[in-house]
Design an enzyme around this catalytic site. Structure first.
Site, PDB file in Angstrom:
ATOM      1  N   GLY A 171       0.836  -1.193   0.000  1.00  0.00           N
ATOM      2  CA  GLY A 171       0.000   0.000   0.000  1.00  0.00           C
ATOM      3  C   GLY A 171       0.868   1.240   0.000  1.00  0.00           C
ATOM      4  N   CYS A 218       5.699  -5.886   1.058  1.00  0.00           N
ATOM      5  CA  CYS A 218       6.047  -4.550   0.574  1.00  0.00           C
ATOM      6  C   CYS A 218       5.879  -3.495   1.672  1.00  0.00           C
ATOM      7  CB  CYS A 218       5.229  -4.219  -0.676  1.00  0.00           C
ATOM      8  SG  CYS A 218       5.877  -2.800  -1.591  1.00  0.00           S
ATOM      9  N   HIS A 226       6.813  -8.618  -3.924  1.00  0.00           N
ATOM     10  CA  HIS A 226       5.424  -9.090  -3.958  1.00  0.00           C
ATOM     11  C   HIS A 226       5.391 -10.557  -4.410  1.00  0.00           C
ATOM     12  CE1 HIS A 226       3.110  -5.272  -3.485  1.00  0.00           C
ATOM     13  NE2 HIS A 226       4.250  -4.743  -3.883  1.00  0.00           N
ATOM     14  N   GLU A 276       3.095 -12.663  -4.226  1.00  0.00           N
ATOM     15  CA  GLU A 276       1.785 -13.066  -4.753  1.00  0.00           C
ATOM     16  C   GLU A 276       1.726 -13.015  -6.273  1.00  0.00           C
ATOM     17  OE1 GLU A 276       1.161  -8.586  -3.802  1.00  0.00           O
ATOM     18  OE2 GLU A 276       2.416 -10.262  -3.141  1.00  0.00           O
TER      19      GLU A 276
END
Length: 532
Positions: free
Chosen positions: A349, A376, A502, A504
């Protein structure tokens, strides 16, 4: 080269991306190499500066291009890693055309939508298809038929249809088949959508009907009659419990067989890995609850790849993951709180809003032995929390959140200083990460070298690394010759693990991300111990 083009009608959000990705999966399972192209008719160059509340997740490709979340579906379903060239936007096309005009490439012609813009679109699609060495090029046109933004792209596709051999081109149109108050499936929206498509010179080869329940034979017959397609070309795409079931629904509907005949192809093989993965997913009997603590929780698609990676980790761990959404701002306004979950995840974010709530969630996980995964911004906040509450720097912060903090444990990347533009200027894409032996990270990855995707402007301040590590937080991975910290972990915690990258974005249903597998396994272990 065979082209399969997917368009949508009636309304947005019908699932064209899942439809296209599922079609791609069918051909992959038959032994073909499929390459996707997503067309986004917005004027933005890319999705990098878009608000997650409006657009959902910004997905990052290996070359660092920031794109629409549908590209994530393609990579997860099809198994190919693509580049920014596989995402066409109006902004990219117009930029290319204007640059050519300025260079004089059009030799004084009046530059127009037709033929110059449409030629650029066709050229882009064919170039990417050729360079990919794939056998099938899957093209999804974003938006809805009738949108003014999409007209040049539909015209380009119409021209391509006429220029390609009939057996090399198939058009799949996705529409809505709603239920009326009496439960009857209504075909009129589909009829009007196909009519609008035909007015643009395009005739669908296949119509995919999105409905809350399976299309009835009478509904298929009516759509076939009024839309001038064979009944076998009307495909039911009813609501599924999970998006990974959609390729199996299409296989049940024999969409693969119909498209193979249309494109004059034969199956090379019959892979079962996807079907077996779905079977495993549907037979998970243990469960674990994981809180995602973020500020975009009202828009679940803002964390789409994280949701999918948790699912992948669950399949590998033999555990169904139940997500509990926690608004980080809510944690800032209470004196005390309890998170009745088996794991806490703080995702990426930007900005100060909700950041202190995320820090409190991290503190809760660390102090109470709850498995934690930070990604992150979550990695950076974990370092801040540790610096404040363990190292003793009570005012430690990131210069993103407080430019005047006396302890800037997180600071702007040196190469980011002086950059004024926002779009495409972060540290982006695949970067090699070196993992220290004997760490949790090394145990998870089983390797000292991995490549993961990044999207950030800030990093751990090198001036504080030694002090932080002296108090027990281990920076177990680094990049750029040791200058940048990539993973932080607590060896004496059940699972406290955070990554600057990241993970994901590289997780797949049949090849899950190691940090997510480790996290879900730790959450499941925590739940078992709590139940004793």
């Amino acid at each position: 080269m065979k082209y399969i083009v997917v368009t949508g009608g009636v309304m947005s959000g019908l699932g064209k991306g899942i439809t296209a990705a599922s079609i791609g999966r069918l051909f992959v399972d038959m032994g073909y190499r499929v390459i996707p192209i997503k067309i986004d008719p917005y004027i933005n160059i890319d999705a990098g500066t878009m608000n997650p509340f409006q657009h959902g997740e910004v997905y990052v490709l290996k070359d660092g291009t920031e794109v629409d979340l549908d590209l994530g579906h393609y990579e997860r379903f099809i198994g190919e890693e693509v580049t920014g060239d596989h995402n066409i936007t109006t902004g990219k096309i117009y930029k290319r055309v204007i640059e050519k005009e300025r260079k004089g490439d059009y030799l004084g012609q009046t530059v127009q939508i037709i033929p110059h813009v449409t030629d650029e679109i066709k050229s882009w699609i064919r170039r990417v298809a050729k360079e990919s060495n794939a056998e099938i090029c899957l093209v999804e046109i974003g938006g809805t038929v009738g949108d003014i933004e999409g007209m040049p792209f539909l015209e380009a596709i119409r021209q391509m249809h006429n220029e390609e051999k009939e057996e090399d081109f198939a058009l799949v149109h996705v529409t809505l088949v709603p239920l009326d108050a009496g439960g009857e499936q209504k075909t009129k929206p589909t009829q009007h959508s196909v009519k609008e498509l035909r007015e643009l010179g395009l005739h669908p080869d296949v119509i995919v009907g999105r409905c809350s329940e399976r299309l009835k034979p009478a509904t298929k017959k009516k759509i076939a009659l009024f839309c001038d397609v064979p009944e076998e070309a009307v495909i039911s795409n009813e609501d599924a419990e999970d998006i990974y079931e959609v390729p199996l629904i299409f296989k049940r509907e024999k969409l693969d067989e119909y498209l193979m005949r249309k494109l004059n192809l034969r199956a090379k093989e019959s892979r079962k890995e996807w079907e077996e993965m779905v079977k495993r997913m549907k037979t998970l009997y243990e469960e674990a609850s994981i809180a995602i603590v973020g500020k975009y929780v009202d828009v679940r698609d803002a964390y789409l790849s994280i949701k999918e990676a948790l699912k992948h980790g669950g399949i590998e761990a033999g555990c169904k993951v139940n997500i509990v959404w926690v608004d980080s701002e809510d944690l800032e306004n209470v004196d005390d709180f309890t998170l009745d979950v088996d794991g806490i995840l703080v995702p990426g974010g930007f900005g100060a809003r909700g950041a202190e709530g995320k820090i409190r969630a991290i503190e809760y996980a660390r102090e109470n032995g709850v498995p934690f995964l930070g990604i992150c911004f979550g990695f950076q906040l974990a370092v801040i929390e540790f610096a404040r509450n363990v190292v003793g720097f009570s005012e430690a912060n990131s210069t993103e959140l407080d430019e005047n903090t006396p302890h800037p444990v997180i600071d702007l990347l040196p190469e980011q200083k002086g950059i004024d533009e926002m779009g495409g200027t972060m540290r982006l894409g695949d970067i090699e990460v070196t993992i220290k032996p004997g760490t949790i990270a090394h145990k998870l990855y089983g390797s000292e070298k991995v490549v993961e995707r990044h999207r950030h402007r800030y990093e751990v301040n090198p001036e504080y690394i030694e002090k932080i590590e002296s108090k027990g937080l281990v920076f177990s991975a680094y990049s750029d010759g040791g200058r940048r910290m990539e993973i932080a972990e607590l060896p004496d915690h059940p699972f406290f693990f955070a990554t600057q990258f990241h993970p994901e974005f590289k997780s797949r249903p049949y090849r899950p991300s190691p940090p997510f597998v480790g996290f879900v396994r730790a959450a499941l272990k925590y739940r078992r111990e709590e139940e004793i």
